[in-house]
Design a protein around this motif. Structure first.
Motif, short mmCIF file in Angstrom:
data_model
loop_
_atom_site.label_atom_id
_atom_site.label_comp_id
_atom_site.label_asym_id
_atom_site.label_seq_id
_atom_site.Cartn_x
_atom_site.Cartn_y
_atom_site.Cartn_z
N ALA A 89 95.04 12.01 -28.06
CA ALA A 89 94.00 12.00 -27.03
C ALA A 89 92.68 11.49 -27.60
O ALA A 89 91.97 10.70 -26.97
N SER A 166 87.47 14.39 -21.48
CA SER A 166 88.02 15.72 -21.24
C SER A 166 89.18 15.67 -20.24
O SER A 166 90.00 16.59 -20.19
N SER A 169 92.31 15.90 -22.05
CA SER A 169 92.38 17.10 -22.91
C SER A 169 91.70 16.94 -24.26
O SER A 169 92.06 17.65 -25.21
N GLU A 171 88.89 17.96 -26.55
CA GLU A 171 88.03 19.15 -26.55
C GLU A 171 86.63 18.83 -27.03
O GLU A 171 86.11 19.48 -27.95
N GLY A 175 85.08 19.27 -22.35
CA GLY A 175 86.36 19.95 -22.46
C GLY A 175 86.19 21.39 -22.90
O GLY A 175 86.86 22.30 -22.38
N ASN A 178 84.83 23.39 -19.99
CA ASN A 178 85.89 23.65 -19.01
C ASN A 178 86.81 24.79 -19.46
O ASN A 178 87.21 25.64 -18.66
N THR A 179 87.12 24.81 -20.75
CA THR A 179 87.95 25.90 -21.29
C THR A 179 87.25 27.24 -21.17
O THR A 179 87.85 28.25 -20.80
N SER A 182 87.13 28.52 -17.58
CA SER A 182 88.45 28.99 -17.15
C SER A 182 88.71 30.40 -17.69
O SER A 182 89.39 31.21 -17.02
#
Length: 239
Positions: A89, A166, A169, A171, A175, A178-179, A182
């Motif tokens: 990624a 992001s 995926s 990080e 990213g 967002n983690t 969540s």
């Protein structure tokens, strides 16, 4: 309307955000270096190549500048493995950012190169400068000086564009935010902090690059306006 802002859960995950900031800086710095080199190379080829051979470079620039970065990122991340080229990624993000920035900096460098009057180059030949000296001092440096503000703006935009990575995926800062949202369910606070960090990165980068520009071009710019580029560079080259 009442907002119950709770930044404590986000602050507790600050190490993850700072790790994302570090990855954003690394990814953006690599893309800026590689993208600028690619843009300069393509701009020079478009400037030096015969008209009949410029179309591949024109197609590259127009294709990248007129399609969304997210589509380009998806094509690289999902498309290359289908043809046997496996990329992570982060590698896909770096490739996409480099190709994207290269197209935009090509046009910026091209504008700077085209702004150098032919008489300056002819004066360099008359003063006995070599082709390398003419390119380095009479064409490249003044061209970069003229378009430096545009380059700085494009570099800052690329740092902000890195947030799109992001979606595959990576990080980086977005990213990481967002983690965190969540896990904590504090979306507003997480993205507010991420936005503040992006703002700080953009301001620091812009200030640093403009300081570099003032150091590299400031004094020489005034001397060029007074004496002329070719004459000035000839004197410096012979010292």
């Amino acid at each position: 309307m009442f907002f119950d802002l709770q930044f404590a859960p986000v602050v507790a995950n600050m190490p993850a955000l700072l790790k994302g900031v570090l990855l954003t800086i690394e990814l953006s710095a690599a893309a800026i270096i590689c993208g600028s080199a690619l843009g300069l190379l393509v701009a020079l080829l478009r400037h030096l190549a015969p008209q009949s051979l410029r179309w591949p470079m024109t197609v590259y620039v127009e294709l990248i500048r007129n399609t969304p970065f997210l589509i380009q990122l998806y094509i690289i991340f999902f498309g290359l493995p289908a043809y046997g080229f496996k990329v992570s990624a982060i590698e896909a993000g770096l490739i996409a950012m480099t190709i994207n920035l290269g197209a935009y900096t090509t046009e910026i460098f091209r504008a700077g190169i085209d702004s150098i009057h032919r008489s300056q180059i002819e004066a360099g030949h008359a003063l006995g400068l070599t082709r390398v000296q003419i390119f380095r001092h009479i064409i490249l440096k003044p061209a970069v000086q003229k378009v430096w503000p545009s380059l700085v703006s494009q570099f800052v935009l690329m740092v902000l564009t890195s947030s799109v990575c992001s979606f595959i995926s990576v990080e980086e800062l977005s990213g990481a935010a967002n983690t965190i949202q969540s896990a904590t369910f504090r979306s507003f606070e997480a993205y507010m902090v991420a936005g503040a960090l992006y703002l700080a990165l953009a301001i620091l980068l812009k200030s640093g690059l403009f300081a570099i520009g003032r150091y590299a071009f400031g004094k020489k710019a005034a001397r060029v306006r007074s004496f002329g580029t070719a004459a000035l560079i000839a004197g410096e080259a012979k010292q």
